[in-house]
Design an enzyme around this catalytic site. Structure first.
Site, mmCIF file in Angstrom:
data_model
loop_
_atom_site.group_PDB
_atom_site.id
_atom_site.type_symbol
_atom_site.label_atom_id
_atom_site.label_comp_id
_atom_site.label_asym_id
_atom_site.label_seq_id
_atom_site.Cartn_x
_atom_site.Cartn_y
_atom_site.Cartn_z
ATOM 1 N N ASP A 79 -5.741 -3.088 11.762
ATOM 2 C CA ASP A 79 -4.633 -2.155 11.864
ATOM 3 C C ASP A 79 -4.529 -1.674 13.302
ATOM 4 O O ASP A 79 -5.451 -1.846 14.106
ATOM 5 C CB ASP A 79 -4.846 -0.972 10.916
ATOM 6 C CG ASP A 79 -3.547 -0.347 10.445
ATOM 7 O OD1 ASP A 79 -2.487 -0.649 11.016
ATOM 8 O OD2 ASP A 79 -3.592 0.445 9.480
ATOM 9 N N CYS A 136 0.822 -1.217 0.000
ATOM 10 C CA CYS A 136 0.000 0.000 0.000
ATOM 11 C C CYS A 136 0.854 1.265 0.000
ATOM 12 O O CYS A 136 2.035 1.246 0.348
ATOM 13 C CB CYS A 136 -0.928 -0.001 1.217
ATOM 14 S SG CYS A 136 -2.301 1.192 1.093
#
Length: 217
Positions: free
Chosen positions: A129, A10
């Site tokens: 996360d 990412c």
């Protein structure tokens, strides 16, 4: 048949990094459309970068509390993208674009992941996360013991992963996929988002090693 952990890299901002991520073995690459992120790219830039991807490598558009018009613009620009909602989006807001999506969960002690996941039954997966101030994991790991065994959606493990830690993450969590950003970046002061081709290769190789160990169990 042995499970193959999918890999998402990412926060890509450069053509060379997109090419290197694909060559390393990434299954998906993420483009951050959140303006306050140091890895932010404009929609037109995300479209240009995603145009470099070969078949079967998925572009992912990361959004944080975007407006309906902003989401519509992003979807129109990259119509084959998976959406990743990383803010405070309600289930109906995630469903509204009519596109497959990931919903990010911010893990911390006391957070009820099962209840959170149950509110997003349409999600293609739940991305785990670290909970930090602001949005995004900030390259921080979280306590993997907080993850219950019976999450009702595929799990994407994120948060502070790097080539050294991802093997343990895959072995312990057995996620559907892993997501890395800062863990494969060059140490350029004040310049986040510059990926390191060697680190991306090492990361992908480490994931495959973890899969091989699981297959041998």
């Amino acid at each position: 048949m042995a499970h193959r952990t999918r890999i998402k890299i990412c926060g890509l901002t450069r053509e060379a990094d997109v090419d290197d991520a694909v060559a390393a073995g990434a299954d998906a690459v993420g483009f951050v459309l959140y303006a306050r992120s140091p890895r932010h790219v404009a929609v037109a830039r995300a479209r240009a970068l995603s145009g470099r991807l070969p078949p079967f490598v998925t572009p992912v558009l990361l959004l944080v509390n975007a407006t309906e018009s902003e989401i519509a613009e992003a979807v129109a620009a990259v119509p084959h993208a998976l959406l990743q909602f990383h803010g405070d989006e309600a289930p109906e807001a995630c469903r509204a674009p009519g596109r497959p999506f990931l919903r990010a969960a911010r893990m911390e002690p006391g957070f009820n992941l099962l209840d959170f996941a149950s509110r997003y039954p349409d999600a293609a997966g739940i991305l785990l996360d670290a909970h930090v101030e602001g949005y995004g994991g900030g390259g921080k790991a979280f306590d993997w013991s907080l993850i219950p065994d019976n999450v009702p959606r595929p799990v994407v493990l994120s948060g502070g992963l790097n080539p050294a830690s991802v093997i343990d993450g895959v072995l312990r969590v057995r996620p559907w996929a892993v997501d890395v950003s800062s863990g494969v970046e060059s140490a350029v002061p004040g310049q986040k988002g510059i990926k390191n081709a060697a680190l991306m290769r090492r990361f992908c190789k480490a994931v495959r090693e973890a899969d091989s160990r699981i297959a041998d169990l």
